[in-house]
Design a protein around this motif. Structure first.
Motif, PDB file in Angstrom:
ATOM      1  N   TRP A 107       0.883  -1.161   0.000  1.00  0.00           N
ATOM      2  CA  TRP A 107       0.000   0.000   0.000  1.00  0.00           C
ATOM      3  C   TRP A 107       0.914   1.202   0.000  1.00  0.00           C
ATOM      4  O   TRP A 107       1.696   1.387   0.919  1.00  0.00           O
ATOM      5  N   LEU A 108       0.853   1.971  -1.068  1.00  0.00           N
ATOM      6  CA  LEU A 108       1.757   3.103  -1.217  1.00  0.00           C
ATOM      7  C   LEU A 108       0.964   4.394  -1.143  1.00  0.00           C
ATOM      8  O   LEU A 108      -0.059   4.535  -1.779  1.00  0.00           O
ATOM      9  N   GLY A 109       1.446   5.327  -0.398  1.00  0.00           N
ATOM     10  CA  GLY A 109       0.808   6.636  -0.329  1.00  0.00           C
ATOM     11  C   GLY A 109       1.821   7.708  -0.677  1.00  0.00           C
ATOM     12  O   GLY A 109       2.903   7.712  -0.136  1.00  0.00           O
ATOM     13  N   ALA A 110       1.464   8.571  -1.564  1.00  0.00           N
ATOM     14  CA  ALA A 110       2.358   9.689  -1.885  1.00  0.00           C
ATOM     15  C   ALA A 110       2.295  10.676  -0.726  1.00  0.00           C
ATOM     16  O   ALA A 110       1.222  11.024  -0.244  1.00  0.00           O
ATOM     17  N   ALA A 111       3.435  11.137  -0.278  1.00  0.00           N
ATOM     18  CA  ALA A 111       3.499  11.992   0.907  1.00  0.00           C
ATOM     19  C   ALA A 111       2.719  13.276   0.724  1.00  0.00           C
ATOM     20  O   ALA A 111       2.046  13.733   1.638  1.00  0.00           O
ATOM     21  N   THR A 112       2.772  13.816  -0.475  1.00  0.00           N
ATOM     22  CA  THR A 112       2.091  15.090  -0.663  1.00  0.00           C
ATOM     23  C   THR A 112       0.670  14.917  -1.168  1.00  0.00           C
ATOM     24  O   THR A 112      -0.214  15.669  -0.796  1.00  0.00           O
ATOM     25  N   ALA A 113       0.454  13.961  -2.000  1.00  0.00           N
ATOM     26  CA  ALA A 113      -0.871  13.802  -2.599  1.00  0.00           C
ATOM     27  C   ALA A 113      -1.776  12.884  -1.794  1.00  0.00           C
ATOM     28  O   ALA A 113      -2.979  12.873  -1.979  1.00  0.00           O
ATOM     29  N   ARG A 114      -1.170  12.081  -0.903  1.00  0.00           N
ATOM     30  CA  ARG A 114      -1.943  11.113  -0.120  1.00  0.00           C
ATOM     31  C   ARG A 114      -2.761  10.173  -0.999  1.00  0.00           C
ATOM     32  O   ARG A 114      -3.866   9.771  -0.640  1.00  0.00           O
ATOM     33  N   ALA A 115      -2.235   9.824  -2.156  1.00  0.00           N
ATOM     34  CA  ALA A 115      -2.933   8.921  -3.076  1.00  0.00           C
ATOM     35  C   ALA A 115      -2.754   7.483  -2.629  1.00  0.00           C
ATOM     36  O   ALA A 115      -1.694   7.106  -2.159  1.00  0.00           O
ATOM     37  N   GLN A 116      -3.790   6.680  -2.769  1.00  0.00           N
ATOM     38  CA  GLN A 116      -3.724   5.273  -2.411  1.00  0.00           C
ATOM     39  C   GLN A 116      -3.569   4.449  -3.679  1.00  0.00           C
ATOM     40  O   GLN A 116      -4.308   4.624  -4.637  1.00  0.00           O
ATOM     41  N   VAL A 117      -2.587   3.552  -3.686  1.00  0.00           N
ATOM     42  CA  VAL A 117      -2.380   2.646  -4.804  1.00  0.00           C
ATOM     43  C   VAL A 117      -2.744   1.252  -4.327  1.00  0.00           C
ATOM     44  O   VAL A 117      -2.253   0.801  -3.305  1.00  0.00           O
ATOM     45  N   THR A 118      -3.620   0.598  -5.033  1.00  0.00           N
ATOM     46  CA  THR A 118      -4.086  -0.726  -4.603  1.00  0.00           C
ATOM     47  C   THR A 118      -3.479  -1.813  -5.481  1.00  0.00           C
ATOM     48  O   THR A 118      -4.187  -2.556  -6.154  1.00  0.00           O
ATOM     49  N   THR A 119      -2.163  -1.895  -5.456  1.00  0.00           N
ATOM     50  CA  THR A 119      -1.468  -2.941  -6.191  1.00  0.00           C
ATOM     51  C   THR A 119      -0.543  -3.691  -5.241  1.00  0.00           C
ATOM     52  O   THR A 119      -0.295  -3.255  -4.122  1.00  0.00           O
ATOM     53  N   ALA A 120      -0.052  -4.810  -5.712  1.00  0.00           N
ATOM     54  CA  ALA A 120       0.855  -5.648  -4.928  1.00  0.00           C
ATOM     55  C   ALA A 120       2.132  -5.877  -5.715  1.00  0.00           C
ATOM     56  O   ALA A 120       2.179  -5.650  -6.924  1.00  0.00           O
ATOM     57  N   THR A 121       3.146  -6.329  -5.018  1.00  0.00           N
ATOM     58  CA  THR A 121       4.396  -6.739  -5.631  1.00  0.00           C
ATOM     59  C   THR A 121       4.639  -8.189  -5.242  1.00  0.00           C
ATOM     60  O   THR A 121       4.496  -8.551  -4.072  1.00  0.00           O
ATOM     61  N   VAL A 122       4.997  -9.008  -6.218  1.00  0.00           N
ATOM     62  CA  VAL A 122       5.269 -10.419  -5.968  1.00  0.00           C
ATOM     63  C   VAL A 122       6.755 -10.662  -6.191  1.00  0.00           C
ATOM     64  O   VAL A 122       7.277 -10.395  -7.270  1.00  0.00           O
ATOM     65  N   TYR A 123       7.431 -11.140  -5.139  1.00  0.00           N
ATOM     66  CA  TYR A 123       8.843 -11.514  -5.213  1.00  0.00           C
ATOM     67  C   TYR A 123       8.914 -13.030  -5.090  1.00  0.00           C
ATOM     68  O   TYR A 123       8.159 -13.620  -4.330  1.00  0.00           O
ATOM     69  N   GLY A 124       9.853 -13.637  -5.787  1.00  0.00           N
ATOM     70  CA  GLY A 124       9.990 -15.077  -5.648  1.00  0.00           C
ATOM     71  C   GLY A 124      11.392 -15.552  -5.931  1.00  0.00           C
ATOM     72  O   GLY A 124      12.202 -14.847  -6.542  1.00  0.00           O
ATOM     73  N   LEU A 125      11.691 -16.757  -5.484  1.00  0.00           N
ATOM     74  CA  LEU A 125      12.960 -17.417  -5.711  1.00  0.00           C
ATOM     75  C   LEU A 125      12.647 -18.810  -6.244  1.00  0.00           C
ATOM     76  O   LEU A 125      11.952 -19.585  -5.583  1.00  0.00           O
ATOM     77  N   VAL A 126      13.136 -19.116  -7.425  1.00  0.00           N
ATOM     78  CA  VAL A 126      12.871 -20.409  -8.047  1.00  0.00           C
ATOM     79  C   VAL A 126      14.053 -21.325  -7.766  1.00  0.00           C
ATOM     80  O   VAL A 126      15.199 -20.997  -8.085  1.00  0.00           O
ATOM     81  N   THR A 127      13.772 -22.484  -7.148  1.00  0.00           N
ATOM     82  CA  THR A 127      14.809 -23.457  -6.811  1.00  0.00           C
ATOM     83  C   THR A 127      14.360 -24.858  -7.190  1.00  0.00           C
ATOM     84  O   THR A 127      13.174 -25.104  -7.395  1.00  0.00           O
ATOM     85  N   ASP A 128      15.320 -25.785  -7.255  1.00  0.00           N
ATOM     86  CA  ASP A 128      14.956 -27.186  -7.455  1.00  0.00           C
ATOM     87  C   ASP A 128      14.799 -27.840  -6.084  1.00  0.00           C
ATOM     88  O   ASP A 128      14.861 -27.166  -5.056  1.00  0.00           O
ATOM     89  N   ASN A 129      14.620 -29.161  -6.064  1.00  0.00           N
ATOM     90  CA  ASN A 129      14.355 -29.821  -4.783  1.00  0.00           C
ATOM     91  C   ASN A 129      15.590 -29.931  -3.887  1.00  0.00           C
ATOM     92  O   ASN A 129      15.484 -30.334  -2.745  1.00  0.00           O
ATOM     93  N   THR A 130      16.767 -29.527  -4.383  1.00  0.00           N
ATOM     94  CA  THR A 130      17.961 -29.460  -3.541  1.00  0.00           C
ATOM     95  C   THR A 130      18.233 -28.019  -3.104  1.00  0.00           C
ATOM     96  O   THR A 130      19.270 -27.750  -2.511  1.00  0.00           O
ATOM     97  N   GLU A 131      17.338 -27.127  -3.452  1.00  0.00           N
ATOM     98  CA  GLU A 131      17.417 -25.703  -3.154  1.00  0.00           C
ATOM     99  C   GLU A 131      18.465 -24.963  -3.975  1.00  0.00           C
ATOM    100  O   GLU A 131      18.853 -23.848  -3.637  1.00  0.00           O
ATOM    101  N   ALA A 132      18.913 -25.571  -5.080  1.00  0.00           N
ATOM    102  CA  ALA A 132      19.784 -24.864  -6.019  1.00  0.00           C
ATOM    103  C   ALA A 132      18.915 -23.900  -6.823  1.00  0.00           C
ATOM    104  O   ALA A 132      17.796 -24.240  -7.217  1.00  0.00           O
ATOM    105  N   VAL A 133      19.416 -22.693  -7.064  1.00  0.00           N
ATOM    106  CA  VAL A 133      18.618 -21.702  -7.785  1.00  0.00           C
ATOM    107  C   VAL A 133      18.517 -22.065  -9.260  1.00  0.00           C
ATOM    108  O   VAL A 133      19.397 -22.713  -9.822  1.00  0.00           O
ATOM    109  N   LEU A 134      17.417 -21.648  -9.878  1.00  0.00           N
ATOM    110  CA  LEU A 134      17.151 -21.947 -11.283  1.00  0.00           C
ATOM    111  C   LEU A 134      16.943 -20.659 -12.075  1.00  0.00           C
ATOM    112  O   LEU A 134      15.854 -20.104 -12.091  1.00  0.00           O
TER     113      LEU A 134
END
Length: 102
Positions: A17-44
């Motif tokens: 939830w992001l609000g601009a300090a001066t405008a006080r605007a509400q943004v209704t979006t999300a951010t998705v972070y991820g890490l892709v690994t195999d079953n040994t936890e090696a990155v892919l």
């Protein structure tokens, strides 16, 4: 060399939830972070990531970087299906991921 059957994914979903300090605007979006690994936890690196809104069918895509990480920004809130695919590995799918702002 044995090919792994599944892609394991460590995913942190961060609804922002992001609000601009001066405008006080509400943004209704999300951010998705991820890490892709195999079953040994090696990155892919180079895995195709597809996030599909279950209600609208809207699709967002990313590719995991050399550290196996991916980021999808400005994702509208809602319920999503996440699919991850990489040649030589089984596809990973998770349905019903709920992203909410605030």
């Amino acid at each position: 060399m044995r090919i792994r059957r599944f892609i394991a994914i460590t995913m942190a979903l961060l609804a922002t939830w992001l609000g601009a300090a001066t405008a006080r605007a509400q943004v209704t979006t999300a951010t998705v972070y991820g890490l892709v690994t195999d079953n040994t936890e090696a990155v892919l690196p180079g895995a195709d990531v597809v996030l599909t809104n279950e209600a609208t069918g809207a699709v967002l895509t990313a590719v995991s970087n050399d550290r196996g990480e991916f980021t999808l920004t400005f994702v509208p809130v809602g319920r999503y299906t996440l699919k991850v695919a990489l040649s030589g590995f089984g596809d990973y799918e998770q349905k019903g991921l709920v992203l909410a702002a605030g």
